[in-house]
Motif scaffolding. Sequence first.
Motif, PDB file in Angstrom:
ATOM      1  N   UNK A  54       0.836  -1.202   0.000  1.00  0.00           N
ATOM      2  CA  UNK A  54       0.000   0.000   0.000  1.00  0.00           C
ATOM      3  C   UNK A  54       0.869   1.249   0.000  1.00  0.00           C
ATOM      4  N   UNK A  55       1.903   1.226   0.809  1.00  0.00           N
ATOM      5  CA  UNK A  55       2.769   2.405   0.892  1.00  0.00           C
ATOM      6  C   UNK A  55       3.520   2.605  -0.423  1.00  0.00           C
ATOM      7  N   UNK A  56       3.862   1.487  -1.074  1.00  0.00           N
ATOM      8  CA  UNK A  56       4.561   1.593  -2.355  1.00  0.00           C
ATOM      9  C   UNK A  56       3.597   1.977  -3.487  1.00  0.00           C
ATOM     10  N   UNK A  57       2.366   2.231  -3.140  1.00  0.00           N
ATOM     11  CA  UNK A  57       1.325   2.648  -4.087  1.00  0.00           C
ATOM     12  C   UNK A  57       0.995   1.586  -5.126  1.00  0.00           C
ATOM     13  N   UNK A  58       1.251   0.355  -4.750  1.00  0.00           N
ATOM     14  CA  UNK A  58       0.900  -0.731  -5.656  1.00  0.00           C
ATOM     15  C   UNK A  58      -0.627  -0.899  -5.655  1.00  0.00           C
ATOM     16  N   UNK A  59      -1.229  -0.642  -4.506  1.00  0.00           N
ATOM     17  CA  UNK A  59      -2.679  -0.725  -4.409  1.00  0.00           C
ATOM     18  C   UNK A  59      -3.239   0.596  -3.909  1.00  0.00           C
ATOM     19  N   UNK A  60      -4.426   0.918  -4.406  1.00  0.00           N
ATOM     20  CA  UNK A  60      -5.065   2.147  -3.951  1.00  0.00           C
ATOM     21  C   UNK A  60      -5.986   1.889  -2.773  1.00  0.00           C
ATOM     22  N   UNK A  61      -6.457   0.640  -2.696  1.00  0.00           N
ATOM     23  CA  UNK A  61      -7.351   0.305  -1.581  1.00  0.00           C
ATOM     24  C   UNK A  61      -7.101  -1.130  -1.154  1.00  0.00           C
ATOM     25  N   UNK A  62      -7.219  -1.364   0.116  1.00  0.00           N
ATOM     26  CA  UNK A  62      -7.078  -2.728   0.622  1.00  0.00           C
ATOM     27  C   UNK A  62      -8.317  -3.072   1.441  1.00  0.00           C
ATOM     28  N   UNK A  63      -8.883  -4.227   1.140  1.00  0.00           N
ATOM     29  CA  UNK A  63     -10.045  -4.681   1.902  1.00  0.00           C
ATOM     30  C   UNK A  63      -9.734  -5.994   2.592  1.00  0.00           C
ATOM     31  N   UNK A  64     -10.504  -6.288   3.600  1.00  0.00           N
ATOM     32  CA  UNK A  64     -10.416  -7.623   4.184  1.00  0.00           C
ATOM     33  C   UNK A  64     -11.812  -8.256   4.116  1.00  0.00           C
ATOM     34  N   UNK A  65     -11.839  -9.492   3.608  1.00  0.00           N
ATOM     35  CA  UNK A  65     -13.110 -10.206   3.499  1.00  0.00           C
ATOM     36  C   UNK A  65     -13.106 -11.319   4.520  1.00  0.00           C
ATOM     37  N   UNK A  66     -14.084 -11.311   5.390  1.00  0.00           N
ATOM     38  CA  UNK A  66     -14.124 -12.332   6.434  1.00  0.00           C
ATOM     39  C   UNK A  66     -15.585 -12.585   6.789  1.00  0.00           C
ATOM     40  N   UNK A  67     -15.803 -13.503   7.699  1.00  0.00           N
ATOM     41  CA  UNK A  67     -17.170 -13.784   8.121  1.00  0.00           C
ATOM     42  C   UNK A  67     -17.360 -13.255   9.531  1.00  0.00           C
ATOM     43  N   UNK A  68     -18.277 -12.357   9.646  1.00  0.00           N
ATOM     44  CA  UNK A  68     -18.503 -11.694  10.917  1.00  0.00           C
ATOM     45  C   UNK A  68     -19.328 -12.602  11.823  1.00  0.00           C
ATOM     46  N   UNK A  69     -18.881 -12.727  13.053  1.00  0.00           N
ATOM     47  CA  UNK A  69     -19.570 -13.613  13.987  1.00  0.00           C
ATOM     48  C   UNK A  69     -20.604 -12.815  14.769  1.00  0.00           C
ATOM     49  N   UNK A  70     -21.885 -13.063  14.478  1.00  0.00           N
ATOM     50  CA  UNK A  70     -22.932 -12.350  15.206  1.00  0.00           C
ATOM     51  C   UNK A  70     -23.402 -13.199  16.377  1.00  0.00           C
ATOM     52  N   UNK A  71     -23.683 -14.467  16.112  1.00  0.00           N
ATOM     53  CA  UNK A  71     -24.031 -15.405  17.172  1.00  0.00           C
ATOM     54  C   UNK A  71     -23.729 -16.787  16.628  1.00  0.00           C
ATOM     55  N   UNK A  83     -23.984 -15.925  11.079  1.00  0.00           N
ATOM     56  CA  UNK A  83     -22.710 -15.349  10.678  1.00  0.00           C
ATOM     57  C   UNK A  83     -22.893 -14.681   9.330  1.00  0.00           C
ATOM     58  N   UNK A  84     -22.169 -13.595   9.137  1.00  0.00           N
ATOM     59  CA  UNK A  84     -22.353 -12.865   7.896  1.00  0.00           C
ATOM     60  C   UNK A  84     -21.039 -12.626   7.194  1.00  0.00           C
ATOM     61  N   UNK A  85     -20.955 -12.994   5.912  1.00  0.00           N
ATOM     62  CA  UNK A  85     -19.759 -12.618   5.172  1.00  0.00           C
ATOM     63  C   UNK A  85     -19.714 -11.095   5.027  1.00  0.00           C
ATOM     64  N   UNK A  86     -18.524 -10.552   5.085  1.00  0.00           N
ATOM     65  CA  UNK A  86     -18.398  -9.117   5.222  1.00  0.00           C
ATOM     66  C   UNK A  86     -17.112  -8.661   4.547  1.00  0.00           C
TER      67      UNK A  86
END
Lengths: 146, 305
Positions: B162-179, B183-186
Amino acid sequence: MKEINLKIVTPERIVFSEKISQVSLSTTTGQITILPQHIPLVSQLTAGEISVKYNGNEEDLMAISGGFVEVLPDQVVVLVDTAERAEEIDEQKAEQARQRAEEILKTKVVDAKEFAFLTAQIEKELVRLKVARKYKKRGIRTGLNS
Amino acid sequence: MPQATRDIQRRIKSVKNTKKITKAMELVAAAKMRKAVAKVLATRSYADLAWNTVLHLVKKLDTSRHPFFRESKEVRNVLIVLISTNRGLCGSFNLQLVQKVVDSIKLHHPDTRVTDVITFGSKGRNEARRHHLNIMADFAKEDITQSSTIINPITHMVVKDFIARKYDKVFVAYTDFASSLQQQPHVRQLLPIVPEIDERLGYITHQKEKEIVNINVENFSDFLFEPSRKEILNSFLPRLVEIQIFQAVLESEASEHSARMLAMRNASDAAGDMIDELTLAYNQARQAGITAEIAEISAGTAALQ
């Protein structure tokens, strides 16, 4: 006497969350003590001890490894990698851990990264030892007084 | 005994064995889930407080110049860290997650953007490959992530690129634990750090558990930084990214074991139903056999008389 909320949190648990009257921490630029109504501050912490004074005169000791502290008008938030209360530290185990780390450092140091990791480890164990001993000493003293 | 009943009996036996296995797996998943849930709950307060600290800082500082807050005018390259599982048998867990990722890529102009994926967990990697996602790197995942040191290499890579400007945005995809039942993919934005991140990308579901720290930052003077503002930001922000990834990993793990427990419970229930049906069929076949035999015998005696 004025009080301030202190929260010490590690990724594993909330170690401490109480009202206190003063707290001393070791930052990268030296030891600081925070009293209520301190100016908002953000600072980096080194491995060291945290000593807490309550409204009475009781004290509490804790050993921490590196992290950050954020001072807000009504609370102090300490975010660290590890934190232990003095009474939780097993002195013998801490000593053994320190020796193990030193041994590894002597025998097989592969690269700079590992060296840094091990030195940090030793530093952390040293602090734990120190805090555990201090606690023990004080424990005996209060034992005699009572 | 005639062939039909023997066949049914064999099937009942095999279903019973399967049921035993799924039952055992359910129990194992339940035990792991308890552990994972305890961990995720413990880390949430740390992650929240770290996030709050950043919020306070952002309100007080001009952060636009720091590389972690830099928003590109034109988003060309996007990186997604996909946190999935190593093992299957957890229902549609990984499928849903990857589907969510694919959907969100589609939603954000696929023509102008190049999306790369870093996978953590082998099932998600396989699923991502099936969808022809561009996998940049794959990190090996353990069943239960013990400490945040395991995800250090990922954090390092993300921050560096990211600092080297190779990417403009970084996301993380995971499954959120509600109960344990929900569970919700997020998909959540990691970098650049945006204060309104939570409102913008859906909100982590544990909102109600969260202590509301409502500090009016306008009231007090500027923050003091020791040793210096730059040093603090430079060491704190990578840590924040690490904590967020770690938190996502833990959320995923808690969700994974819950999903598996549920899947295994459904399997056990289905096996139970199947056994009931087969037993009924077996009894009918047996009875039919007996009736046929009696008919034969009485026919035989009738012929003799």
